[in-house]
Design an enzyme around this catalytic site. Structure first.
Site, PDB file in Angstrom:
ATOM      1  N   GLY A 130     -12.025   9.178  -1.554  1.00 33.34           N
ATOM      2  CA  GLY A 130     -11.484   9.447  -0.218  1.00 33.34           C
ATOM      3  C   GLY A 130     -11.987   8.433   0.793  1.00 33.34           C
ATOM      4  N   SER A 132      -9.632   5.370   2.204  1.00 33.21           N
ATOM      5  CA  SER A 132      -8.573   4.944   3.134  1.00 33.21           C
ATOM      6  C   SER A 132      -8.000   6.114   3.935  1.00 33.21           C
ATOM      7  CB  SER A 132      -7.428   4.297   2.353  1.00 33.21           C
ATOM      8  OG  SER A 132      -7.857   3.091   1.785  1.00 33.21           O
ATOM      9  N   GLU A 248     -17.107  -0.213  -8.045  1.00 26.49           N
ATOM     10  CA  GLU A 248     -15.646  -0.193  -8.030  1.00 26.49           C
ATOM     11  C   GLU A 248     -15.057  -1.580  -8.261  1.00 26.49           C
ATOM     12  OE1 GLU A 248     -13.977   1.993  -4.789  1.00 26.49           O
ATOM     13  OE2 GLU A 248     -11.954   1.263  -5.136  1.00 26.49           O
ATOM     14  N   GLU A 370      -8.609 -10.666   1.215  1.00 24.36           N
ATOM     15  CA  GLU A 370      -9.148 -11.264   2.432  1.00 24.36           C
ATOM     16  C   GLU A 370     -10.518 -10.671   2.787  1.00 24.36           C
ATOM     17  OE1 GLU A 370      -6.028 -10.238   1.901  1.00 24.36           O
ATOM     18  OE2 GLU A 370      -5.132 -12.231   1.839  1.00 24.36           O
TER      19      GLU A 370
END
Lengths: 383, 338
Positions: A130, A132, A248, A370
């Protein structure tokens, strides 16, 4: 610079897991269509996950007292690599196995460890991430979901989005604001374990451009969570999330997302008997990149095994790896299209187009290209 | 890097720091004597690092040599260090006393009497020439060398029929081993030099002020430098793979190393030049020393496409059904049956 990204050997005792895992996966899954195998990381199959848990291949990095394998990141690397090699459906368990379980192990209370880790290792409970929100993507610190104290409990309001498999998972670890305002940025954030069956939670799957449903929007409307929902220290959510992101971003899933297509394309070339210079060059280039990226991924694994948090190194490998994964459908489409007299079979075509359409997500999920390059620039001392 | 490597690397880097300053490189590139570099290097014993201990060498494995080769690349060592080191090990193994001059490696080709643009051949005294079955140690008289015609280049075309025989021995190597060897050597040099170019470029971005602040603060520059760092990391790992499987490197490990390192060169140098601006094009700035050598190494013994074709053809003609299995086997055994 980036000294830890150096050649490291996979320990023999971990490598020895490979053949048994390979045999088990073959027995459990048998032959499956190529386009289904291409969905490996997106394939949700609870019975497969439970079978892996039963065989001892989940929670390999967890201590045995919590039902884990008592092994290390290298053992986990071997198992994940074998899954991805054949496109096994790992979506149900992979988030908990990769990052939720280490998070709970590192920051959770003894009661939380005992409550969650053995069930994760058995493949009984699945977690989603959880992070974004509608207004917080790359700018993660601007999350607005908020939990406030109500006596001992927490009351959670807000929403999360792009939450993969929230509609099938039992738990979410949510990054939420527990004090201050969004202008306070990294201060005042905490991580809560949210039981997704709690009253006040509404989950809406979002269909993606391929027609699949994996990610979701999750709404919290006065959701009451117990005092034990907080994982780690109140207000330490940002630092915990950064450590979580090292897990991750570091795994072989960041280089192998298109590997089923690569292998199928090579089979197609062999069937067609076409070893043209341009196709052979493309194959050689893919193989050399894959071999190098695999060693980089192993180098990050070695760093995790030493107990480090290779946030910077994982960013380097993820950006390189996802660029490679994305180039595979692009280049193979051009190669296949350049030979109209040797049309790919339907399965290869479906797989090619599936990966072509989903590949942009490779450099979005887990931190955009980015953002990663910004992290690398900081590592170079530029910011 | 593990401790045993550091124990070798530190004294070697110290030596390079003393003998291989860019001012000296510039002097040698203008025709100055190579002796101030060569003599201390010969004396140091590092040229016998690969030579077996029973022949008086250090008997290091090729992976340890790889770290030295990267260091030589970082400092643009103006003598053919890797090639000489390999030649001396082979000569000693064949019972031939190695000469006290730099040696380049040349593959005798039936089709072509010239080997084009052999890096650092201008400062070499000998060539070790490989045929399918024999190794020939031959001197390099002026008549055997042709200037490549590039400003300040130390490379030369080598005309192998004009070399003069000193000694020969049966080759202990599989056919084509020289090309794989020089590919691994030059890949390691590229990886080392890439690291140095990255450092130069990051430093320049921190110093160069435009629009009232160092250009390193501009996000567009930061993103480019991050990409450059990624290529550098990728090249270094590939170079390590090239040297990881023992000596001589297999065609597969050499291909991985040379392909990845060569393909990094245009991308790295383009960013380095973009960030440096016009000063990077000037002779006066050190960047050109690195860039010229990087392009030379990229092409030497075949650039990315050459090795991609070889590796890809070999793989397609085999029956390995998993690219991951290929990578794994190559790493474990130093070669592939795929």
């Amino acid at each position: 610079m980036f000294e830890s990204l150096t050649l490291s050997a996979l320990p023999a005792e971990d490598e020895s897991l490979r053949n048994p895992v390979r045999a088990l996966v073959r027995d459990l899954l048998g032959e499956r269509p190529l386009a289904q195998r291409a969905r490996s990381w997106m394939g949700f199959d609870p019975s497969f996950s439970q079978a892996l848990g039963k065989a001892g291949y989940l929670g390999l990095t967890l201590p045995t007292r919590y039902g884990g394998g008592g092994r290390g990141p290298f053992a986990r690397f071997v198992v994940i690599e074998e899954m991805l090699r054949v496109g096994a459906p790992v979506a149900a368990h992979c988030i908990a196995d990769r990052q939720s379980a280490p998070l709970i192990l590192n920051y959770g209370t003894e009661a939380q460890r005992a409550a969650y880790l053995p069930r994760i290792a058995r493949g009984e409970i699945f977690f989603c991430i959880g992070m974004s929100e509608p207004g917080a993507g790359s700018d993660l610190a601007s999350v607005r979901s908020r939990a406030v104290r109500s006596g001992e409990d927490w009351i959670l309001n807000g929403s999360k989005i792009w939450t993969t498999y929230a509609h099938h998972d039992q738990y979410m670890i949510a990054l939420v604001r527990t004090s201050g305002a969004s202008g306070d940025r990294r201060a005042g954030l905490s991580q809560l374990i949210v039981d997704l069956s709690a009253p006040g939670i509404r989950i809406r799957p979002i269909t993606d451009l391929t027609g699949d449903q994996h990610f979701c929007e999750v709404f919290f409307d006065d959701v009451r969570l117990g005092p034990d929902a907080l994982v780690g220290a109140e207000g330490a959510g940002w630092d915990q999330v950064i450590a979580e992101l090292a897990f991750e971003r570091s795994g072989p899933e960041r280089i192998y997302s298109s590997v089923t297509l690569l292998d199928a394309w090579i089979s197609h070339l062999r069937r067609a008997g076409r070893f043209s210079d341009s196709s052979a060059r493309l194959a050689g280039s893919f193989l050399a990149q894959l071999a190098t990226l695999r060693e980089l991924s192993l180098a990050v694994t070695a760093s995790l095994a030493r107990g480090e948090s290779p946030v910077l190194e994982a960013s380097v490998v993820k950006d390189l790896g996802t660029t490679f994964e994305q180039s595979i459908p692009t280049c193979i489409a051009d190669d296949l299209g350049a030979h109209p007299d040797e049309p790919p079979d339907r399965e290869l075509y479906l797989t090619l187009m599936y990966l072509t359409h989903i590949a942009p997500s490779f450099s979005l999920r887990g931190g955009t290209r980015e953002i990663l390059r910004g992290i690398i620039a900081r590592g170079l001392g530029l910011r | 890097m593990s401790t045993p490597d550091n124990e070798l690397l530190e004294p070697f880097e110290r030596l390079l720091g003393e003998i291989s300053a860019t001012t000296r490189l510039r002097d040698i590139e203008r025709g100055g004597s190579v002796e101030p570099v060569w003599e201390p290097l010969l004396e140091s014993g590092f040229l016998d690092a690969l030579t077996a201990t029973e022949h008086g060498g250090a008997g290091l494995d090729f992976a340890q040599i790889g770290a030295l080769l990267q260091a030589a690349g970082r400092r643009l060592l103006p003598v053919p260090f890797g090639e000489t080191l390999v030649a001396r090990a082979l000569l000693a193994g064949a019972g031939i006393a190695p000469p006290d001059r730099p040696i380049v490696l040349v593959t005798r080709s039936a089709e072509n009497a010239w080997q084009r643009a052999v890096p650092l051949a201008k400062v070499a005294g000998y060539a070790l020439i490989e045929t399918d079955e024999q190794l020939f140690l031959r001197t390099l008289p002026q008549s055997s060398l042709r200037d490549v015609g590039i400003a300040a280049s130390l490379a030369a075309d080598v005309h192998w029929p004009s070399t003069a025989e000193v000694a020969s021995a049966p080759s202990p190597l599989p056919a084509g081993a020289f090309r794989s060897t020089t590919a691994a050597v030059h890949a390691a040099h590229i990886a080392g030099a890439a690291e140095q170019v990255l450092k130069l470029t990051v430093a320049h971005a921190g110093q160069r002020v435009q629009f009232g602040k160092p250009i390193a603060q501009a996000q567009a520059i930061q993103q480019q430098l991050a990409v450059m760092a990624e290529h550098t990391v990728m090249a270094r790992m590939a170079a390590q793979i090239g040297c990881s499987g023992g000596f001589p490197p297999s065609a597969a490990t050499a291909a991985v190393a040379k392909l990845v390192c060569s393909s990094a060169v245009p991308q790295l140098t383009a960013i380095a030049h973009a960030v440096h601006g016009a000063i990077g094009i000037s002779e006066e700035h050190d960047l050109q020393l690195f860039v010229r050598r990087l392009h030379e190494w990229r092409l030497a013994d075949g650039p990315e496409s050459y090795w991609a074709l070889r590796l890809g053809t070999q793989y397609l003609q085999g029956n390995c059904s998993s690219s991951i299995d290929f990578a794994r086997e190559m790493r474990q055994t130093g070669d592939t049956t795929c």
